[in-house]
Design a protein around this motif. Structure first.
Motif, mmCIF file in Angstrom:
data_model
loop_
_atom_site.group_PDB
_atom_site.id
_atom_site.type_symbol
_atom_site.label_atom_id
_atom_site.label_comp_id
_atom_site.label_asym_id
_atom_site.label_seq_id
_atom_site.Cartn_x
_atom_site.Cartn_y
_atom_site.Cartn_z
ATOM 1 N N ILE A 104 -11.382 -1.333 -0.705
ATOM 2 C CA ILE A 104 -10.270 -0.531 -0.186
ATOM 3 C C ILE A 104 -9.460 -1.351 0.813
ATOM 4 N N ASP A 105 -10.124 -2.050 1.709
ATOM 5 C CA ASP A 105 -9.414 -2.889 2.686
ATOM 6 C C ASP A 105 -8.626 -4.002 1.996
ATOM 7 N N GLY B 77 -1.526 -4.553 -1.078
ATOM 8 C CA GLY B 77 -0.399 -3.627 -1.174
ATOM 9 C C GLY B 77 0.603 -3.831 -0.057
ATOM 10 N N SER B 78 0.116 -4.078 1.131
ATOM 11 C CA SER B 78 0.999 -4.331 2.265
ATOM 12 C C SER B 78 1.780 -5.627 2.060
ATOM 13 N N GLY C 196 -7.445 -3.928 -1.058
ATOM 14 C CA GLY C 196 -6.315 -3.284 -1.734
ATOM 15 C C GLY C 196 -5.192 -2.948 -0.777
ATOM 16 N N GLU C 197 -5.543 -2.490 0.411
ATOM 17 C CA GLU C 197 -4.519 -2.190 1.420
ATOM 18 C C GLU C 197 -3.789 -3.463 1.838
ATOM 19 N N SER C 198 -4.514 -4.553 1.999
ATOM 20 C CA SER C 198 -3.883 -5.816 2.389
ATOM 21 C C SER C 198 -2.949 -6.334 1.309
ATOM 22 N N ARG D 266 4.497 -5.006 -0.500
ATOM 23 C CA ARG D 266 5.574 -4.210 0.085
ATOM 24 C C ARG D 266 6.449 -5.061 1.002
#
Length: 57
Positions: free
Chosen positions: A35-36, A42-43, A38-40, A46
């Motif tokens: 999850i971490d 995705g960020s 994926g967040e990185s 973006r």
């Protein structure tokens, strides 16, 4: 209350043989790591798409 002799007490087992708390904890940690990550990612995507990247010195 019924007393149990020592031989029967030695043979008492509890829980399960193939899933332990440490295995469950390892799976939870792997999920948190994914999850971490994926967040990185995705960020980063973006920020690149929005042209909001920190300039290099």
């Amino acid at each position: 209350m019924k007393n149990i002799d020592k031989e029967k007490l030695k043979n008492i087992t509890g829980g399960t043989d193939y899933i332990s708390a440490s295995i469950i904890n390892a799976f939870v940690n792997v999920i948190k790591l994914l999850i971490d990550a994926g967040e990185s990612v995705g960020s980063s995507i973006r920020r690149i798409a929005g042209n909001n990247i920190c300039p290099l010195k």
